[in-house]
Design an enzyme around this catalytic site. Structure first.
Site, PDB file in Angstrom:
ATOM      1  N   HIS A  68       0.582  -1.017   0.194  1.00  0.00           N
ATOM      2  CA  HIS A  68       0.136   0.252   0.239  1.00  0.00           C
ATOM      3  C   HIS A  68       0.376   1.736   0.509  1.00  0.00           C
ATOM      4  O   HIS A  68       0.333   2.273   0.121  1.00  0.00           O
ATOM      5  CB  HIS A  68      -0.556   0.150   1.138  1.00  0.00           C
ATOM      6  CG  HIS A  68       0.073   0.118   2.548  1.00  0.00           C
ATOM      7  ND1 HIS A  68       0.116  -0.906   3.255  1.00  0.00           N
ATOM      8  CD2 HIS A  68       0.249   1.065   3.406  1.00  0.00           C
ATOM      9  CE1 HIS A  68       0.481  -0.230   4.603  1.00  0.00           C
ATOM     10  NE2 HIS A  68       0.574   1.083   4.653  1.00  0.00           N
ATOM     11  N   ASP A 110      -0.161  -7.681   1.428  1.00  0.00           N
ATOM     12  CA  ASP A 110       0.500  -6.127   1.877  1.00  0.00           C
ATOM     13  C   ASP A 110       2.194  -6.339   1.686  1.00  0.00           C
ATOM     14  O   ASP A 110       2.259  -5.877   2.835  1.00  0.00           O
ATOM     15  CB  ASP A 110      -0.177  -5.780   3.058  1.00  0.00           C
ATOM     16  CG  ASP A 110      -0.028  -4.078   2.791  1.00  0.00           C
ATOM     17  OD1 ASP A 110       0.584  -4.017   1.663  1.00  0.00           O
ATOM     18  OD2 ASP A 110       0.572  -3.579   3.349  1.00  0.00           O
ATOM     19  N   SER A 207       4.306   2.453   7.905  1.00  0.00           N
ATOM     20  CA  SER A 207       4.064   1.324   7.108  1.00  0.00           C
ATOM     21  C   SER A 207       5.214   1.181   6.324  1.00  0.00           C
ATOM     22  O   SER A 207       6.840   1.942   5.895  1.00  0.00           O
ATOM     23  CB  SER A 207       2.671   1.513   5.728  1.00  0.00           C
ATOM     24  OG  SER A 207       1.702   1.624   6.383  1.00  0.00           O
ATOM     25  N   GLY A 208       5.172  -0.855   6.196  1.00  0.00           N
ATOM     26  CA  GLY A 208       6.503  -1.342   4.831  1.00  0.00           C
ATOM     27  C   GLY A 208       8.590  -0.694   6.133  1.00  0.00           C
ATOM     28  O   GLY A 208       8.911  -1.847   5.388  1.00  0.00           O
TER      29      GLY A 208
END
Length: 264
Positions: A68, A110, A207-208
Site C-alpha cells: 500500500h 500487503d 508502514s513498510g
C-alpha cells in the site's frame, strides 16, 4: 494501512489494560539504535517531497516494503541514515515496483519489492537484513522491535528514526470480539503485536518498516486501527514461507531477465 490517527492525548487516559497491552504512543518511542538496514521512502510528485513509508534493504539493490506504499509517482530511497535531512543527502531512485499480484488494498498480501537504480555500497551505516531462514510461526509473547520515521505524539513525521518494543499476541485474541472481531481476520499470513508496558506503537508513516523479533526479520508494518489504541494492536505481514518464497522468486526472475538482456 493506518485507518485513523490518535485524536488526542486524552485517549491515553481512557485506554484499559488488557492482555498485557496498554495504550501506546513511535508514537512514544525513543531514538533508535543502530539499524543500518532501514530505508526511508519518499514520494516525489508534482515537485513535492513527501515522506511515504519505511522499508528494509534485503539485497544491495532491493528494498522490501508494504504494497500500500505505492501511491503513484516517483519513489526515492534514503539509505544509511537515522536523521532525515534531504538538503545534504543523496537518494537512490526506485526504478521498478513489484506488488504482490494478489494484493487487494487490504492487509492480505500487503507486500512489495522495490528495485533500486543503483546498488547500495555497504558499509557500517548501510547493511542488509536477511530474510528469515526458519519459517516457523512467531510464538505469542515473543518480544519484537519496530522502527520508523512515522507519526509521533507531537509530529506528523519524525526526522529522527524512532523505535519501540512490541510483543506478539495470539491470533485468537486478536480476532476476538473485544479486539478486531475478524475485521480484518488475522490469518497465518499476519501478526498482531502491541507494547506490553505502554511504550509505543507503529503509526502512520511507519508502514513498510520491518518487525524484528529476537534478531530475525519477521514482519512488515501493514497497519491497524488508529495508533496506540487499546485492543487494536499493530497488524504486520508475517514473513512466513509463502512470502519468503515469493520474494526470492521475484528477485530471481527479475535478475535472470536482466542478465538475459530482456526488458523487464
Amino acid at each position: 494501512m493506518r485507518l485513523s490517527l490518535l485524536a488526542s492525548v486524552s485517549i491515553l487516559a481512557i485506554c484499559v489494560l488488557l492482555y498485557g497491552c496498554t495504550c501506546m504512543k513511535i508514537i512514544g518511542g525513543k531514538d533508535a539504535g543502530s539499524k543500518p538496514y532501514m530505508v526511508a521512502l519518499y514520494l516525489y510528485n508534482a515537485n513535492q517531497q513527501i515522506h511515504l513509508c519505511g522499508g528494509t534493504l534485503i539485497e544491495r539493490d532491493w528494498v522490501l516494503t508494504a504494497a500500500h506504499c505505492d501511491q503513484g509517482g516517483v519513489i526515492k530511497a534514503f539509505l544509511g541514515t537515522k536523521h532525515i535531512d534531504q538538503s545534504n543527502m543523496k537518494a537512490t531512485e526506485v526504478v521498478q515496483k513489484i506488488q504482490h499480484e494478489n494484493y487487494n488494498r487490504t492487509h492480505s498480501n500487503d507486500i512489495m519489492l522495490l528495485k533500486l537504480k543503483k546498488p547500495a555500497v555497504l558499509n557500517n551505516n548501510i547493511r542488509l537484513l536477511g530474510l528469515p531462514e526458519n519459517n516457523d510461526d512467531v510464538k505469542p509473547g515473543t518480544l519484537c522491535n519496530v522502527a520508523g520515521w512515522g507519526r509521533t505524539l507531537t509530529l506528523l513525521y519524525s526526522p529522527t528514526l524512532q523505535e519501540v518494543n512490541v510483543t506478539v499476541i495470539d491470533r485468537e485474541t486478536c480476532n476476538s470480539k473485544d479486539y478486531y472481531n475478524h475485521n480484518p481476520t488475522i490469518t497465518e499470513d499476519l501478526l498482531c503485536a502491541c507494547n506490553k508496558t505502554g511504550g509505543g506503537d507503529a503509526c502512520q508513516g511507519d508502514s513498510g518498516s520491518p518487525l524484528v523479533c529476537e534478531g530475525i526479520f519477521r514482519g512488515i508494518v501493514s497497519g491497524g486501527e488508529g495508533c496506540g489504541l487499546a485492543k487494536k494492536p499493530g497488524i504486520y505481514v508475517n514473513l512466513n514461507k509463502k512470502y519468503v518464497t515469493w520474494i526470492k522468486e521475484k528477485i530471481h526472475h527479475h535478475n535472470h531477465q536482466e542478465e538475459s538482456g530482456n526488458q523487464v
